[in-house]
Motif scaffolding. Structure first.
Motif, PDB file in Angstrom:
ATOM      1  N   ARG A  11       0.836  -1.201   0.000  1.00  0.00           N
ATOM      2  CA  ARG A  11       0.000   0.000   0.000  1.00  0.00           C
ATOM      3  C   ARG A  11       0.869   1.248   0.000  1.00  0.00           C
ATOM      4  O   ARG A  11       0.611   2.203  -0.742  1.00  0.00           O
ATOM      5  CB  ARG A  11      -0.909  -0.040   1.239  1.00  0.00           C
ATOM      6  N   THR A  12       1.927   1.250   0.806  1.00  0.00           N
ATOM      7  CA  THR A  12       2.836   2.397   0.895  1.00  0.00           C
ATOM      8  C   THR A  12       3.580   2.612  -0.423  1.00  0.00           C
ATOM      9  O   THR A  12       3.756   3.753  -0.857  1.00  0.00           O
ATOM     10  CB  THR A  12       3.831   2.195   2.053  1.00  0.00           C
ATOM     11  N   MET A  13       4.017   1.525  -1.051  1.00  0.00           N
ATOM     12  CA  MET A  13       4.721   1.640  -2.334  1.00  0.00           C
ATOM     13  C   MET A  13       3.855   2.322  -3.391  1.00  0.00           C
ATOM     14  O   MET A  13       4.361   2.988  -4.278  1.00  0.00           O
ATOM     15  CB  MET A  13       5.148   0.265  -2.850  1.00  0.00           C
ATOM     16  N   ARG A  14       2.551   2.152  -3.274  1.00  0.00           N
ATOM     17  CA  ARG A  14       1.622   2.743  -4.251  1.00  0.00           C
ATOM     18  C   ARG A  14       0.988   4.037  -3.746  1.00  0.00           C
ATOM     19  O   ARG A  14       0.074   4.557  -4.370  1.00  0.00           O
ATOM     20  CB  ARG A  14       0.548   1.726  -4.607  1.00  0.00           C
ATOM     21  N   ASP A  15       1.484   4.522  -2.610  1.00  0.00           N
ATOM     22  CA  ASP A  15       0.976   5.763  -2.012  1.00  0.00           C
ATOM     23  C   ASP A  15      -0.547   5.695  -1.878  1.00  0.00           C
ATOM     24  O   ASP A  15      -1.259   6.631  -2.219  1.00  0.00           O
ATOM     25  CB  ASP A  15       1.410   6.969  -2.847  1.00  0.00           C
ATOM     26  N   MET A  16      -1.033   4.555  -1.359  1.00  0.00           N
ATOM     27  CA  MET A  16      -2.459   4.313  -1.219  1.00  0.00           C
ATOM     28  C   MET A  16      -2.852   4.391   0.254  1.00  0.00           C
ATOM     29  O   MET A  16      -2.175   3.858   1.114  1.00  0.00           O
ATOM     30  CB  MET A  16      -2.800   2.915  -1.765  1.00  0.00           C
ATOM     31  N   LYS A  17      -3.948   5.067   0.521  1.00  0.00           N
ATOM     32  CA  LYS A  17      -4.442   5.170   1.893  1.00  0.00           C
ATOM     33  C   LYS A  17      -5.232   3.917   2.263  1.00  0.00           C
ATOM     34  O   LYS A  17      -5.755   3.225   1.392  1.00  0.00           O
ATOM     35  CB  LYS A  17      -5.336   6.397   2.048  1.00  0.00           C
ATOM     36  N   LEU A  46     -11.245 -12.223   0.720  1.00  0.00           N
ATOM     37  CA  LEU A  46     -10.643 -10.924   0.984  1.00  0.00           C
ATOM     38  C   LEU A  46      -9.163 -10.939   0.624  1.00  0.00           C
ATOM     39  O   LEU A  46      -8.660  -9.991   0.014  1.00  0.00           O
ATOM     40  CB  LEU A  46     -10.838 -10.525   2.451  1.00  0.00           C
ATOM     41  N   ALA A  47      -8.467 -12.008   0.962  1.00  0.00           N
ATOM     42  CA  ALA A  47      -7.043 -12.115   0.611  1.00  0.00           C
ATOM     43  C   ALA A  47      -6.855 -12.053  -0.898  1.00  0.00           C
ATOM     44  O   ALA A  47      -5.968 -11.357  -1.397  1.00  0.00           O
ATOM     45  CB  ALA A  47      -6.460 -13.406   1.175  1.00  0.00           C
ATOM     46  N   LEU A  48      -7.701 -12.762  -1.633  1.00  0.00           N
ATOM     47  CA  LEU A  48      -7.625 -12.736  -3.101  1.00  0.00           C
ATOM     48  C   LEU A  48      -7.944 -11.355  -3.653  1.00  0.00           C
ATOM     49  O   LEU A  48      -7.282 -10.886  -4.584  1.00  0.00           O
ATOM     50  CB  LEU A  48      -8.573 -13.782  -3.696  1.00  0.00           C
ATOM     51  N   ASP A  49      -8.950 -10.698  -3.081  1.00  0.00           N
ATOM     52  CA  ASP A  49      -9.328  -9.353  -3.545  1.00  0.00           C
ATOM     53  C   ASP A  49      -8.193  -8.352  -3.327  1.00  0.00           C
ATOM     54  O   ASP A  49      -7.911  -7.531  -4.197  1.00  0.00           O
ATOM     55  CB  ASP A  49     -10.588  -8.869  -2.834  1.00  0.00           C
ATOM     56  N   ILE A  50      -7.554  -8.421  -2.172  1.00  0.00           N
ATOM     57  CA  ILE A  50      -6.440  -7.502  -1.886  1.00  0.00           C
ATOM     58  C   ILE A  50      -5.272  -7.787  -2.823  1.00  0.00           C
ATOM     59  O   ILE A  50      -4.672  -6.858  -3.380  1.00  0.00           O
ATOM     60  CB  ILE A  50      -6.012  -7.601  -0.409  1.00  0.00           C
ATOM     61  N   ALA A  51      -4.955  -9.059  -3.022  1.00  0.00           N
ATOM     62  CA  ALA A  51      -3.867  -9.421  -3.932  1.00  0.00           C
ATOM     63  C   ALA A  51      -4.146  -8.904  -5.341  1.00  0.00           C
ATOM     64  O   ALA A  51      -3.240  -8.405  -6.021  1.00  0.00           O
ATOM     65  CB  ALA A  51      -3.677 -10.935  -3.942  1.00  0.00           C
ATOM     66  N   LYS A  52      -5.398  -8.991  -5.757  1.00  0.00           N
ATOM     67  CA  LYS A  52      -5.784  -8.524  -7.096  1.00  0.00           C
ATOM     68  C   LYS A  52      -5.561  -7.014  -7.243  1.00  0.00           C
ATOM     69  O   LYS A  52      -5.097  -6.541  -8.279  1.00  0.00           O
ATOM     70  CB  LYS A  52      -7.251  -8.867  -7.348  1.00  0.00           C
ATOM     71  N   VAL A  53      -5.870  -6.253  -6.194  1.00  0.00           N
ATOM     72  CA  VAL A  53      -5.669  -4.801  -6.227  1.00  0.00           C
ATOM     73  C   VAL A  53      -4.203  -4.469  -6.504  1.00  0.00           C
ATOM     74  O   VAL A  53      -3.891  -3.572  -7.280  1.00  0.00           O
ATOM     75  CB  VAL A  53      -6.117  -4.146  -4.896  1.00  0.00           C
ATOM     76  N   PHE A  54      -3.300  -5.227  -5.884  1.00  0.00           N
ATOM     77  CA  PHE A  54      -1.873  -4.955  -6.025  1.00  0.00           C
ATOM     78  C   PHE A  54      -1.224  -5.715  -7.181  1.00  0.00           C
ATOM     79  O   PHE A  54      -0.045  -5.521  -7.467  1.00  0.00           O
ATOM     80  CB  PHE A  54      -1.138  -5.281  -4.723  1.00  0.00           C
ATOM     81  N   GLY A  55      -1.978  -6.589  -7.831  1.00  0.00           N
ATOM     82  CA  GLY A  55      -1.429  -7.357  -8.950  1.00  0.00           C
ATOM     83  C   GLY A  55      -0.381  -8.364  -8.523  1.00  0.00           C
ATOM     84  O   GLY A  55       0.583  -8.597  -9.247  1.00  0.00           O
ATOM     85  N   VAL A  56      -0.577  -8.951  -7.332  1.00  0.00           N
ATOM     86  CA  VAL A  56       0.360  -9.945  -6.810  1.00  0.00           C
ATOM     87  C   VAL A  56      -0.426 -11.186  -6.385  1.00  0.00           C
ATOM     88  O   VAL A  56      -1.649 -11.192  -6.434  1.00  0.00           O
ATOM     89  CB  VAL A  56       1.166  -9.390  -5.604  1.00  0.00           C
ATOM     90  N   THR A  57       0.285 -12.214  -5.954  1.00  0.00           N
ATOM     91  CA  THR A  57      -0.383 -13.413  -5.466  1.00  0.00           C
ATOM     92  C   THR A  57      -0.643 -13.293  -3.972  1.00  0.00           C
ATOM     93  O   THR A  57      -0.028 -12.464  -3.288  1.00  0.00           O
ATOM     94  CB  THR A  57       0.477 -14.673  -5.711  1.00  0.00           C
TER      95      THR A  57
END
Length: 67
Positions: A11-17, A46-57
């Protein structure tokens, strides 16, 4: 077994609140706070949804450790 998370780092790397991430995945900001502080284990969805937001596994975001 404890789950460690890297959500705050991504989240910090993407400057996301926290509020922004919470809105993307459909939870309250407090849920993100608890996840980042290790006080809450996410559901698989929820884990999958968060991973999807960041484009990671999920494995990139969460790590199981013996503590």
């Amino acid at each position: 077994m404890v789950i460690k998370t890297k959500i705050k780092q991504y989240r910090t790397m993407r400057d996301m609140k926290q509020e922004t991430l919470a809105a993307f995945v459909g939870v309250r900001r407090e849920t993100i706070v608890h996840l980042e502080n290790g006080k809450y284990n996410p559901s698989l969805k929820l884990a999958l949804d968060i991973a999807k937001v960041f484009g990671v596994t999920v494995e990139d975001l969460f790590e199981f450790t013996e503590e």
